[in-house]
Design an enzyme around this catalytic site. Sequence first.
Site, PDB file in Angstrom:
ATOM      1  N   CYS A 234      62.322  26.876  26.736  1.00 39.72           N
ATOM      2  CA  CYS A 234      63.778  27.319  26.984  1.00 39.72           C
ATOM      3  C   CYS A 234      63.770  28.468  27.810  1.00 39.72           C
ATOM      4  O   CYS A 234      65.036  29.195  28.035  1.00 39.72           O
ATOM      5  CB  CYS A 234      64.583  27.532  25.683  1.00 39.72           C
ATOM      6  SG  CYS A 234      64.194  26.219  24.401  1.00 39.72           S
ATOM      7  N   VAL A 235      62.912  28.895  28.545  1.00 41.35           N
ATOM      8  CA  VAL A 235      62.930  30.265  29.201  1.00 41.35           C
ATOM      9  C   VAL A 235      62.839  29.999  30.684  1.00 41.35           C
ATOM     10  O   VAL A 235      63.338  31.089  31.438  1.00 41.35           O
ATOM     11  CB  VAL A 235      62.353  31.310  28.722  1.00 41.35           C
ATOM     12  CG1 VAL A 235      62.524  31.917  27.350  1.00 41.35           C
ATOM     13  CG2 VAL A 235      60.735  30.699  28.425  1.00 41.35           C
TER      14      VAL A 235
END
Lengths: 137, 428
Positions: free
Chosen positions: B241-242
């Site tokens: 998610c980064v």
Amino acid sequence: MVVTNNFLVKSNFEDTEFVEGDFLDVLNYVREKVYSGYILVSHPLGASIRMLFSPVRSVIIEKYDIDLKKSEALFDESRRLIDESIERYVQIIGKRNPDTRNTRDYEKIDYILLKSAIEEIDFINNIKRGETFEVRA
Amino acid sequence: MRLELRKISIEGVEFGERFEVRGKTLIINKEELIEELKENPNVKEVSIDIALPGEKVRIIPVKDVIEPRFKLGSDSGFAGVTGEVTQLGEGIVNVLEGCAVVTIGDIVGFQEGVIDMWGEGARWTPFSKTCNIVVDISVVEGLNPHEHEETCRLVGLRASEIIARASKDVTTDKIEVFDMGTNNEESKKYPDLPRVVYVEMLISQGLLHASYIYGVDSAHILPTIISPNEELDGAVISGNCVAACDKITTYQHQNNEVIKELYKLHGKEINFLGVVLVPEMTTLNGKYISCDYTAKLCKMLDAQGVIVSEEGYGNPDTDLVMICSRLEKQGIKTVLITDECSGWDGMSQPLTDTAKEAVAVISTGNVSHVISLEKAEKVLGDPEAISNIAGGWTGAYNEEDGSMKCELNAVIGATSEIGTHNATVKLH
């Protein structure tokens, strides 16, 4: 030992060396240690650009004073990695300030990722650094 | 293994009474979809929107992108995750091609990942060309971050399966078959073709930095062999998610371009032996073990050439060059695929680590390249998130026209290290 500027880590781990300062201050402190008998256990940088903008960083290091012949390669590798990491960090952060708007979230994630790194160490705890151990030169 | 993908072309999405495909338009029942997704007890609210190519719509922050697919005669789903543990990589699958489920909703405030469906931003993401069904998930109080992320992940995958039901009885002429025997069988057929392995590195470092293989978190595993068919059939899922620009979304795993390209060349120019999935470990010991093991697996498979792709940036660069150097020292020719962070002018050292053996490297773009995003008419997600994106610096936001300068690393899929992208690098 965990070198960190993350309060959440400091209050939840025993073996920490707290650094008053920012991400770069943590890296610089790690460098000092790595040039005085310590080796890196975890990599100084995170795994994404996003994590480079974090105001906090935790790095695991350990004292390594077994006989010099075996451990020279490991010291060299740690020194090379911390030097490169600092150089790249400074270049990438550029004129930006660390993302202090999201400090709380970064503290949480840094802490969780640190726990993950420690779990990883537990999983591979029995690695023996023998004569055949070859560090990429 | 034989996997048959039946591609049903979708050029539009509308809300309607049922889940069906009319010509090239996908119809979905919004209320039914929401109701079914809310069966997950951790979900508080779900909202669904549609974003089509060309509309002045911005989607931000993007968590994952998933391609809706329906396997005929089986409910394997994403085996081990949304369905029972079962073997993937075989069977007949209806694919809603040209359409994607995009999940949004932040688990942490610094999450990023923008998809602009028009203008300058659209050029830099592959998902400005897909008809996107945007699923915004909010969770109940009291969940810890792991539970929050897992909920969002599962809801996104489930949404893609529910939507894919629309394709159940649809037929199409556009069929792609992936058919390969055992290594022994293939090597007997093509004894003179060079044997090639694809090593795919996966981000595997903890929360928001995770990948899953048949539902197994790749954080504490050894490198493993997998059939290319399995990855093309949903065996590998994203929990990353980064890293907006180079995270491998689930959609990109399902459509891994390196795998598809190697498959095309199999039996013609190369003998494609298979895929080795490699976890990017956090500790140095973990990296040494992972990289040694990877090189060993390639050697055991008797590879003559290996292509290595990375996921992410920073400490995984160390793994990338370590794998390269170990392979080359064993006499195996290696090509690396990675993006680079070389500053606004493209002149800085591209990776955080180097090796003298890394001489054949394909760059999938400079993540620091600055682009200008125009003001959107509609924002799906968090309108404030745009000021969070990597690259935010004084002067980046233009108050007069509402435009924002940002680096490519904030754009979903912009520099995809497995090839689902539009960017590359020109040597001067």
